[in-house]
Design an enzyme around this catalytic site. Structure first.
Site: not given
Ligand code: IPE
Ligand code: IPE
Ligand code: MG
Length: 241
Positions: A28, A73, A76, A197, A208
């Site tokens: 993330d 996810s 997403n 998530s 862990e």
């Molecule tokens: C979790 O990250 C999903 C992935 C890393 C693929 P998100 O950015 O989607 O999670 P939330 O929305 O902050 O919970």
């Molecule tokens: C994780 O990074 C990748 C996916 C969820 C596909 P993010 O796109 O969620 O990046 P942030 O959390 O918005 O910085």
């Molecule tokens: Mg994110």
């Protein structure tokens, strides 16, 4: 000695004695990484792919047997179309090159998640990458259109269609995408959020956790070894003493 040690010159001295067998990673922070640099969010996703490849290699080099990464996810899809398209295009490009890379490095690929929503050519590439690497020993699971709740519902529905009317924990554990590789020992989440998530909720019962503020594109060997060191110091009791 890891399989890539000649190539990467890893400093093995930094590695603790105990290495998790199965590491799962919530990658993330791509969007924020890009935003901080005045770049479009998509630039963070591109950099994130590079980090993914490097970190997977570092894990196997360190002695990890299985790596499971959260790439996209079931939630997403709520993102703007242009971002979803960009991420899925990166996945498609990765599928084009991953078989060759995995064969070279001894990695067995699995795509975990509901692939039925993808166009047939992508689904075919997913199947192909799994079949052509099925004889290899290191496991790499890439979670795409993955959600833990959906995974558990799919498992329960499969058991119902087999005629079961009472379902045990073992039954559910036997129908998950991760059944062949088991539960993660260590779950790492980058990007500063302290939540799952919808990732591996069933499997995480005794994992862990290692949370770091480091954004995924900045995550490197130092961060990984820090996570391993913390894991090595943990006393896992599994409810016992
Ligand atoms: C979790 O990250 C999903 C992935 C890393 C693929 P998100 O950015 O989607 O999670 P939330 O929305 O902050 O919970
Ligand atoms: C994780 O990074 C990748 C996916 C969820 C596909 P993010 O796109 O969620 O990046 P942030 O959390 O918005 O910085
Ligand atoms: Mg994110």
């Amino acid at each position: 000695m890891g399989i890539f040690s000649q190539k990467n010159h890893l400093n093995e001295h930094m590695l603790p004695d105990v290495i998790p067998g199965h590491v799962a990673i919530i990658m993330d922070g791509n969007g924020r990484w890009a935003k901080r640099r005045g770049l479009p969010r998509t630039a963070g996703h591109s950099k994130g792919v590079k980090t993914f490849e490097d970190v997977v290699e570092m894990c196997f080099n360190a002695g990890v047997k299985t790596v499971t990464v959260y790439a996209f996810s079931t939630e997403n899809w709520k993102r703007p179309d242009s971002e979803v398209k960009y991420i899925l295009n990166l996945l498609n490009e990765y599928l084009d090159i991953c078989i060759e890379k995995c064969l070279k490095k001894g990695i067995r690929m699995r795509i975990i998640g509901d692939r039925s929503v993808f166009p047939p050519e992508i689904a075919e590439k997913m199947n192909d990458s799994e079949q052509k690497t099925a004889h290899l020993n290191y496991n790499l699971n890439v979670a795409v259109n993955y959600g833990s709740r959906a995974e558990i519902c799919t498992a329960v529905n499969a058991l119902i269609s087999e005629g079961k009317n009472e379902i045990s924990e073992t039954d559910i554990s036997s129908k998950l995408y991760t059944t062949p590789v088991g539960d993660p020992d260590l779950i790492i989440r980058t990007g500063g959020e302290l939540r799952l998530s919808n990732f591996l909720m069933w499997q995480a019962a005794y994992s862990e956790f290692y949370f770091t503020d480091t954004l995924w594109p900045d995550f490197g060997k130092k961060d990984l070894y820090k996570a391993f060191s913390k894991f090595a110091k943990t006393h896992r009791r599994f409810g016992g003493l």
